[in-house]
Write an enzyme that holds these catalytic residues in place. Structure first.
Site, PDB file in Angstrom:
ATOM      1  N   ASP A   5       0.605  -1.022   0.092  1.00  0.00           N
ATOM      2  CA  ASP A   5       0.263  -0.063  -0.313  1.00  0.00           C
ATOM      3  C   ASP A   5       1.275   1.262   0.152  1.00  0.00           C
ATOM      4  OD1 ASP A   5      -2.475   1.477  -0.071  1.00  0.00           O
ATOM      5  OD2 ASP A   5      -3.240   0.438   1.253  1.00  0.00           O
ATOM      6  N   GLU A   8      -0.819   2.130  -4.853  1.00  0.00           N
ATOM      7  CA  GLU A   8      -0.313   2.851  -4.933  1.00  0.00           C
ATOM      8  C   GLU A   8      -1.520   4.132  -5.893  1.00  0.00           C
ATOM      9  OE1 GLU A   8       0.191   4.031  -8.293  1.00  0.00           O
ATOM     10  OE2 GLU A   8       1.387   5.607  -8.247  1.00  0.00           O
ATOM     11  N   TRP A   9      -2.730   3.124  -5.838  1.00  0.00           N
ATOM     12  CA  TRP A   9      -4.068   4.344  -6.454  1.00  0.00           C
ATOM     13  C   TRP A   9      -3.633   4.932  -7.321  1.00  0.00           C
ATOM     14  CZ3 TRP A   9      -3.472   6.781  -0.732  1.00  0.00           C
ATOM     15  CH2 TRP A   9      -2.976   5.717  -0.358  1.00  0.00           C
ATOM     16  N   GLY A  10      -3.305   4.697  -8.312  1.00  0.00           N
ATOM     17  CA  GLY A  10      -2.760   4.958  -9.538  1.00  0.00           C
ATOM     18  C   GLY A  10      -2.430   6.499  -9.632  1.00  0.00           C
ATOM     19  N   GLU A  11      -1.733   7.444  -8.389  1.00  0.00           N
ATOM     20  CA  GLU A  11      -1.143   8.063  -7.616  1.00  0.00           C
ATOM     21  C   GLU A  11      -0.264   8.835  -9.250  1.00  0.00           C
ATOM     22  OE1 GLU A  11      -0.585   9.285  -3.301  1.00  0.00           O
ATOM     23  OE2 GLU A  11      -2.794   9.349  -3.829  1.00  0.00           O
ATOM     24  N   ASP A  57      -9.751   3.457  -3.731  1.00  0.00           N
ATOM     25  CA  ASP A  57     -10.640   2.336  -3.068  1.00  0.00           C
ATOM     26  C   ASP A  57     -12.185   2.367  -3.660  1.00  0.00           C
ATOM     27  OD1 ASP A  57      -8.528   1.965  -1.857  1.00  0.00           O
ATOM     28  OD2 ASP A  57      -9.859   1.902  -0.139  1.00  0.00           O
TER      29      ASP A  57
HETATM   30  C1  GLA Z   1      -6.275   1.380   1.349  1.00  0.00           C
HETATM   31  C2  GLA Z   1      -6.114   0.734   0.021  1.00  0.00           C
HETATM   32  C3  GLA Z   1      -7.413  -1.076   0.240  1.00  0.00           C
HETATM   33  C4  GLA Z   1      -6.841  -1.326   1.994  1.00  0.00           C
HETATM   34  C5  GLA Z   1      -6.378  -0.221   2.659  1.00  0.00           C
HETATM   35  C6  GLA Z   1      -6.356  -0.889   4.006  1.00  0.00           C
HETATM   36  O1  GLA Z   1      -7.132   1.662   1.305  1.00  0.00           O
HETATM   37  O2  GLA Z   1      -5.930   0.962  -1.305  1.00  0.00           O
HETATM   38  O3  GLA Z   1      -7.129  -1.612  -0.452  1.00  0.00           O
HETATM   39  O4  GLA Z   1      -5.932  -1.972   1.232  1.00  0.00           O
HETATM   40  O5  GLA Z   1      -6.340   0.679   2.341  1.00  0.00           O
HETATM   41  O6  GLA Z   1      -6.561  -0.212   5.312  1.00  0.00           O
END
Ligand code: GLA
Length: 672
Positions: free
Chosen positions: A175, A208-211, A230
């Site tokens: 993460d 890393e959410w695409g950042e 998410d």
């Molecule tokens: C981030 C991730 C999620 C999950 C949470 C856990 O938000 O993107 O998929 O793993 O952390 O805290």
């Protein structure tokens, strides 16, 4: 910024005339071609040659206490007992909250003894004994994402990777929280090297959410990378992610996948139709399929979706291509995925809140010219033949997923038939309405002895106004149908089910039945004069987090959890409070002229959020704003809606995902 896990709005899905958010996927970046060449490094280790499949607890439990050893082992048991292992599900993954907040005196991670009394190695052994694999989670930061402050691996990469390998871990989700501003590529590459140094094959999932646009640099760093923030268990969240992930198709391939986040199927915030769309779209996008529901409590409907082997085969195709957008207009999406055997998986996805006909051709999906094709419906598990048209009337929020092949077997299958209704069933109680439609033979062979029926709720009258049978429909020919439908006087406003059915025989005499479930709306004529929209009934309402609210902001969770509407420091007593993606429709019955509102982001969110507002009059965008931010004052918006049957108030996410997008239609009024 982090949202609580919430339930979602119950929507009434109704038929509006033509409704539709125009959506276009960005063109595929050409740079991806060059990038393919450098993409082989991660694949060279032979891991994740098809998108990883398995389970992760996060979407169902978050950090709750029911995330524990019993759950993880119970899931492994069910993978075997329910045939999910045979269907390809393999990784059983632990998410955040498995550890204690403090490392031990040697700097080692310590599993939480309340959740994992026998440690992680014991769980790994259990899972391995079932022929499955175990995944774990940590963050490329000093702490993970949970506010309890569990340890992250930044600065401990080699020691933590060693510990994971010693436990028998096969998969790491890494993460991005508490990253101390250290360069992402550097952080993720260090962990890659640490994992490699263990000598154990470990699938490496970058989160890393695409950042930092990992699709541009991570093909030789990780096996998959999250492309978005998410997911949550709502239609809006799922849809917004689809739109962000589709344009990234050129970057995906064996050993390096786009990850639009884990599945929500079975968690209850979407209808089964929407979950089938979710699963179909993830498969056609070659996404990792990580089940996100607690299978110990899942319904048979959820198992049926997750276990659909025809759909899984699309996801797991060894060619490893992510599907691309063939066309997209008016909420009608055609997405095609090239398969190793030369066939195409084709998703006909209806984003809109009304049934629509979605059509393409074998040629447009890249298939070679042929006299006819075999078309397999992957949710019905039935084969048909088509002369080249791939089309279906798709229910609101539904997906028809087919696999089309230019093979020689087509003549053994009955012709595909498209069953459709024009316009939209909107009725005023006691007044007959005409519903017209067509039944069209798409096959190379004729459909014989065709017979069509429409049924409504008890007490409704449905009378055919045209013939309902045809001796034979040759290729491309339609039977026109028309019905007079009356809901009894006094029927309350709301949604009602109608079913259109056709039966026919193939040339060899096989009998085929097709059904199209439809929803009719019983509506009230709009009041004359000027009314607040928050005082009128709506036909349908979608909101990204929490329900759409009347005369208050959207509080992101349950109904009525908002605050007085406030935009740019001005308070408003009346208005609609929503969260992107949002779409609220009102019946205006060709009797209204004007919608006015002061629009903007609610002050509740401080400086966060970006949205754009649109007002639609039937199929036409009648007014819109550019992308607005929370720094801006309320923007007056006026739309001429003269002659419209249905008016829709739409809020988009400004293109950056739906996080913090609390939007207000302050003072919204309708003049009729
Ligand atoms: C981030 C991730 C999620 C999950 C949470 C856990 O938000 O993107 O998929 O793993 O952390 O805290």
């Amino acid at each position: 910024m982090r949202h609580p896990h919430t339930g979602t709005t119950r929507r009434r899905v109704v038929y509006a005339l033509t409704a539709l958010v125009l959506t276009t996927a960005a063109a595929a970046p050409a740079a991806a071609e060059a990038h393919e060449a450098s993409a082989s490094a991660a694949s060279a280790d032979g891991l994740a040659l098809t998108p990883p499949m398995g389970f992760n607890n996060w979407n169902s439990t978050h950090c709750r206490a029911d995330f524990d050893e019993a759950m993880v082992e119970g899931i492994a048991d069910l993978f075997v007992a329910k045939g999910l292992k045979d269907a390809g599900y393999q990784y059983v993954n632990l998410d955040d909250c498995w550890a204690l907040p403090k490392r031990d005196a040697d700097g080692k991670l310590v599993p939480d003894p309340a959740r994992f009394p026998h440690g992680i190695k014991a769980v790994a052994d259990y899972v391995h004994a079932k022929g499955l694999k175990l995944g774990i989670y940590t963050s490329a930061g000093t702490k993970t994402c949970n506010s309890a402050g569990f340890p992250g691996a930044l600065g401990h990469e080699y020691s933590d990777a060693r510990q994971f390998a010693d436990w028998g871990v096969d998969y790491l989700k890494y993460d991005n929280c508490n990253n101390q501003g250290v360069d992402a590529k550097q952080r993720y590459t260090t962990m890659r090297d640490a994992l490699r140094a263990t000598g154990r094959p470990i699938v490496y999932s970058i989160c890393e959410w695409g950042e930092n646009k990992p699709w541009q640099w991570a093909a030789d760093v990780g096996h998959l990378w999250r492309t978005t923030g998410d997911i949550s268990d709502s239609w809006s969240s799922m849809l917004s992610i689809v739109k962000q992930n589709l344009p990234l198709a050129p970057y995906a391939g064996p050993g390096h996948w786009n990850d639009p986040d884990m599945l929500e199927v079975g968690n209850g915030g979407m209808s089964d139709t929407e979950y089938r769309s979710h699963f179909s779209l993830w498969s056609v996008m070659a996404a990792p399929l990580l089940i996100g529901t607690d299978l110990r409590k899942a319904s048979p409907a959820a198992f049926d979706i997750l276990d659909n082997k025809d759909v899984i085969a699309v996801d797991q195709d060894p060619l490893g291509k992510q599907g691309t957008v063939v066309s997209s207009a008016g909420g009608r999406w055609v997405i095609a995925k090239e398969m190793k055997d030369g066939s195409r998986a084709v998703a006909l996805f209806n984003e809109s809140a009304t049934a629509q006909r979605i059509a393409t051709t074998a040629d447009a999906t890249g298939l070679p010219e042929a006299p006819a094709y075999t078309l397999r419906d992957l949710w019905q598990h039935r084969d048909y033949n088509t002369a080249g048209t791939i089309a279906a009337t798709v229910p609101a929020h539904g997906t028809v997923l087919v696999r089309v092949a230019a093979d020689t077997d087509w003549a053994g299958h009955p012709p595909a038939v498209d069953l459709g209704l024009d316009g939209s069933p909107l009725l005023e109680a006691g007044t007959p309405a005409t519903l017209a439609g067509t039944v069209t033979d798409l096959g190379r062979t004729p459909a014989r002895r065709v017979s069509v029926s429409l049924t409504g709720p008890d007490g409704w009258t449905v009378r055919p106004a045209l013939a309902t049978t045809a001796d034979a429909l040759p290729t491309g020919r339609s039977l026109r149908t028309s019905w007079r439908v009356t809901a009894p006087a006094g029927t309350p406003a709301g949604s009602y089910d109608l079913t259109l059915r056709a039966s026919y025989r193939s040339p060899s005499g096989e009998r085929v039945t097709g059904t199209l479930p439809l929803t009719a709306a019983v509506v009230q004529p709009p009041p004359s004069g000027t009314s607040y929209l928050s005082d009128l009934p709506w036909l349908s309402a979608v909101s990204g987090w929490g329900p759409a609210e009347r005369d208050s902001s959207n509080g992101e969770s349950g109904a009525g959890d908002g605050h007085p509407i406030s935009v740019g420091g001005s308070a408003y007593a009346k208005g609609l409070g929503v969260h992107a993606l949002s779409d609220i429709s009102f019946y205006t019955g060709e009797a209204c002229e004007k919608v006015t509102a002061d629009v903007g982001l609610d002050d509740e969110k401080g400086t966060h959020g970006t949205v754009a507002f649109e007002i639609w009059a039937d199929g036409k965008k009648a007014a819109s704003t550019d992308v607005l931010t929370n720094a801006m004052p309320a923007r007056p918006l006026t739309a001429d809606v003269t002659g419209a049957q249905v008016v829709r108030l739409v809020v988009t996410d400004g293109g950056d995902g739906i996080d913090s997008d609390q939007a207000d239609w302050a003072d919204a009024r309708l003049t009729c």
